[in-house]
Design an enzyme around this catalytic site. Structure first.
Site, PDB file in Angstrom:
ATOM      1  N   PHE A 146       0.858  -1.191   0.000  1.00  0.00           N
ATOM      2  CA  PHE A 146       0.000   0.000   0.000  1.00  0.00           C
ATOM      3  C   PHE A 146       0.889   1.233   0.000  1.00  0.00           C
ATOM      4  O   PHE A 146       1.748   1.390   0.868  1.00  0.00           O
ATOM      5  CB  PHE A 146      -0.925   0.040   1.227  1.00  0.00           C
ATOM      6  CG  PHE A 146      -1.849   1.232   1.183  1.00  0.00           C
ATOM      7  CD1 PHE A 146      -3.045   1.169   0.481  1.00  0.00           C
ATOM      8  CD2 PHE A 146      -1.512   2.424   1.805  1.00  0.00           C
ATOM      9  CE1 PHE A 146      -3.892   2.279   0.396  1.00  0.00           C
ATOM     10  CE2 PHE A 146      -2.358   3.535   1.732  1.00  0.00           C
ATOM     11  CZ  PHE A 146      -3.538   3.465   1.032  1.00  0.00           C
ATOM     12  N   ASP A 233       9.531   2.603   1.570  1.00  0.00           N
ATOM     13  CA  ASP A 233       8.394   3.364   2.084  1.00  0.00           C
ATOM     14  C   ASP A 233       8.305   3.140   3.595  1.00  0.00           C
ATOM     15  O   ASP A 233       7.879   2.089   4.056  1.00  0.00           O
ATOM     16  CB  ASP A 233       7.118   2.878   1.371  1.00  0.00           C
ATOM     17  CG  ASP A 233       5.858   3.583   1.850  1.00  0.00           C
ATOM     18  OD1 ASP A 233       5.896   4.225   2.915  1.00  0.00           O
ATOM     19  OD2 ASP A 233       4.825   3.466   1.158  1.00  0.00           O
ATOM     20  N   LYS A 262       3.217  10.212   8.365  1.00  0.00           N
ATOM     21  CA  LYS A 262       2.491   9.764   9.570  1.00  0.00           C
ATOM     22  C   LYS A 262       3.077  10.293  10.887  1.00  0.00           C
ATOM     23  O   LYS A 262       2.776  11.398  11.295  1.00  0.00           O
ATOM     24  CB  LYS A 262       2.367   8.254   9.577  1.00  0.00           C
ATOM     25  CG  LYS A 262       1.344   7.746   8.549  1.00  0.00           C
ATOM     26  CD  LYS A 262       1.014   6.299   8.771  1.00  0.00           C
ATOM     27  CE  LYS A 262       0.042   5.717   7.759  1.00  0.00           C
ATOM     28  NZ  LYS A 262      -1.353   5.946   8.047  1.00  0.00           N
TER      29      LYS A 262
HETATM   30  C1  LIG Z   1       3.116   2.454   3.870  1.00  0.00           C
HETATM   31  C2  LIG Z   1       2.221   3.592   3.515  1.00  0.00           C
HETATM   32  N1  LIG Z   1       2.553   4.381   2.493  1.00  0.00           N
HETATM   33  C3  LIG Z   1       1.777   5.426   2.149  1.00  0.00           C
HETATM   34  C4  LIG Z   1       0.605   5.698   2.803  1.00  0.00           C
HETATM   35  C5  LIG Z   1      -0.232   6.868   2.388  1.00  0.00           C
HETATM   36  O1  LIG Z   1      -0.101   7.883   3.340  1.00  0.00           O
HETATM   37  P1  LIG Z   1      -1.172   9.069   3.385  1.00  0.00           P
HETATM   38  O2  LIG Z   1      -2.466   8.480   3.832  1.00  0.00           O
HETATM   39  O3  LIG Z   1      -0.597  10.042   4.372  1.00  0.00           O
HETATM   40  O4  LIG Z   1      -1.247   9.638   2.025  1.00  0.00           O
HETATM   41  C6  LIG Z   1       0.224   4.896   3.871  1.00  0.00           C
HETATM   42  C7  LIG Z   1      -1.029   5.145   4.579  1.00  0.00           C
HETATM   43  O5  LIG Z   1      -1.570   4.317   5.265  1.00  0.00           O
HETATM   44  C8  LIG Z   1       1.054   3.809   4.233  1.00  0.00           C
HETATM   45  O6  LIG Z   1       0.726   2.991   5.239  1.00  0.00           O
END
Ligand SMILES: Cc1ncc(COP(=O)(O)O)c(C=O)c1O
Length: 410
Positions: A146, A233, A262
């Site tokens: 994700f 990520d 986050k």
């Molecule tokens: C691993 C990861 N990357 C990217 C995102 C996307 O982040 P945002 O919701 O701040 O756009 C998330 C959100 O849950 C995530 O868990």
């Protein structure tokens, strides 16, 4: 536990959260409207109290109304909230210096969310490829990954539910299974358009599925051999949650590109893409930008969050309390059929059950605990890093019987 049962609510009691006729229905929400919090505790507008096992989905690093963060943010709001990236922002340099010092990387671009950080990573990878003369650059991505909800990041995401209805997807991704050494070796041997590998060190939304240390080392090696960028990520697993500042540090490797967000601002939206020597000069003036990213309020939130995490040794705390919760749950459920596995590290824990368990969200809230369920069958815990051992025990005390009853069909 450590907080009084009731705090005076700063908001008058409102109608239930389900009564939101003007809000687009993109989330299936519980009928709970949280009004205020203190530490790891939250209260709703009806005066009910909850232990925060979710941390705003890995966002509230310092919990709620942290006594060191509140005065710092109040001070910043009184000075300047937003200037513009047209001018120098000294707090950007301060936060960038801290992030590079702790990661061993060299440069940072600031944005506001996880998907924005990932979007920047994808752009860096493509331009890196074009700069090398690869006209149709491709990026290795993962099943069950994700990376966000923009068109490019949902295309990189490995979840058909997230993608459904949004085609045509962005092209240029090669998908492989996580921790499958042979699959990525095959891509390396057969695809000369690949420019980068993009993965979560621990898949969050995918069900708390960690990349193994051996796999991370292997991918680092392949990236070096092929001149690919290793893009990790750390949006969900970074910022101390696993017991290291960044989850990949457990494998002793360095990425070339590390998107994060986050927990970085403890609730104030802050995203960042931290890069090393191979990626730092890919973007030139005019190649990327954002209005809000790196504004003084966001940067102050990041600087203070990192300061407090270090000062109060919250990374060690995350490791210790996470282990306490894990072993507590294991003890409670030993021999219980239906608990498939407890996965994760530090305060990023996933409990996989043998059946869909979304119903537990409401049951846990009714019992005074906020949790998440992801990938249908995985209970996810992402509490604030300030959680005390006693509060960790309280998570176990509430969750263990709930799951037992649920699995027994009650
Ligand atoms: C691993 C990861 N990357 C990217 C995102 C996307 O982040 P945002 O919701 O701040 O756009 C998330 C959100 O849950 C995530 O868990």
């Amino acid at each position: 536990m450590n907080a009084p049962d009731k705090l005076p609510s700063p908001l008058p009691s409102t109608t239930p959260a389900s009564a939101e006729p003007h809000v687009m229905k993109t989330y299936g929400r519980l009928p709970v409207a949280l009004s205020h919090g203190k530490g790891c505790w939250l209260w709703d507008t009806e005066g009910n109290k909850y232990l925060d096992g979710l941390g705003g989905i890995a966002v509230n690093t310092l919990g709620h109304a942290h006594p060191k963060l509140v005065p710092a943010l109040t001070d910043q709001i009184g000075k300047i909230i937003h200037s513009s990236n047209y001018y120098l922002v000294p707090l950007q340099e301060k936060l960038a210096a801290k992030l590079t010092e702790l990661s061993g990387l060299t440069n940072v671009f600031f944005c506001s969310t996880g998907l924005e950080a990932n979007e920047a990573a994808l752009k860096i990878a493509r331009k890196y490829g074009h700069d090398k003369g690869i006209d149709r650059p491709e990026i290795v991505v993962y099943e069950a990954a994700f990376h966000g909800r923009s068109i490019a990041t949902l295309s990189a995401t490995g979840n058909p539910k997230v993608q459904a209805g949004f085609g045509p997807l962005v092209e240029g991704f090669v998908r492989v299974p996580l921790n499958d050494a042979a699959a990525i070796e095959k891509v390396a041997k057969t695809n000369s358009n690949v420019v980068a590998v993009f993965l979560e060190v621990i898949q969050g939304e995918g069900g708390i599925r960690p990349a193994t240390i051996e796999y991370l080392k292997q991918v680092r090696r392949i990236c070096d051999e092929r001149g690919w960028l290793l893009m990790l990520d750390e949006v969900q697993c970074g910022m101390g949650r696993t017991g290291k500042w960044f989850a990949h540090q457990w494998a002793g490797i360095l990425p070339d590109v590390m998107p994060m967000a986050k927990g970085l601002g403890s609730g104030v939206p802050v995203g960042a893409i931290v890069v090393g020597p191979r990626a730092k000069d890919v973007f030139g003036p005019g190649n990327h930008g954002t209005t809000f990213g790196g504004n003084p309020l966001a940067m102050r939130a990041g600087v203070e969050t990192m300061r407090i995490v270090a000062e109060d040794r919250l990374i060690d705390n995350a490791a210790a309390v996470g282990e306490r919760i894990r072993s507590g749950l294991q003890r409670e459920w030993s021999g219980l059929k239906g608990v498939v596995e407890i996965r994760g590290q530090g305060l990023m824990l996933g409990i996989e059950l043998d059946r869909p368990c979304g119903a537990l969200l409401q049951r846990a809230a009714d019992a005074g605990l906020l949790i998440s369920v992801t990938a249908d069958t995985v209970i996810r815990l992402l509490p604030p890093l300030i959680m005390t051992p006693a509060e960790g025990d309280e998570v176990v005390r509430i969750l263990a019987p709930l799951v037992r009853e649920f699995l027994n069909g009650k």
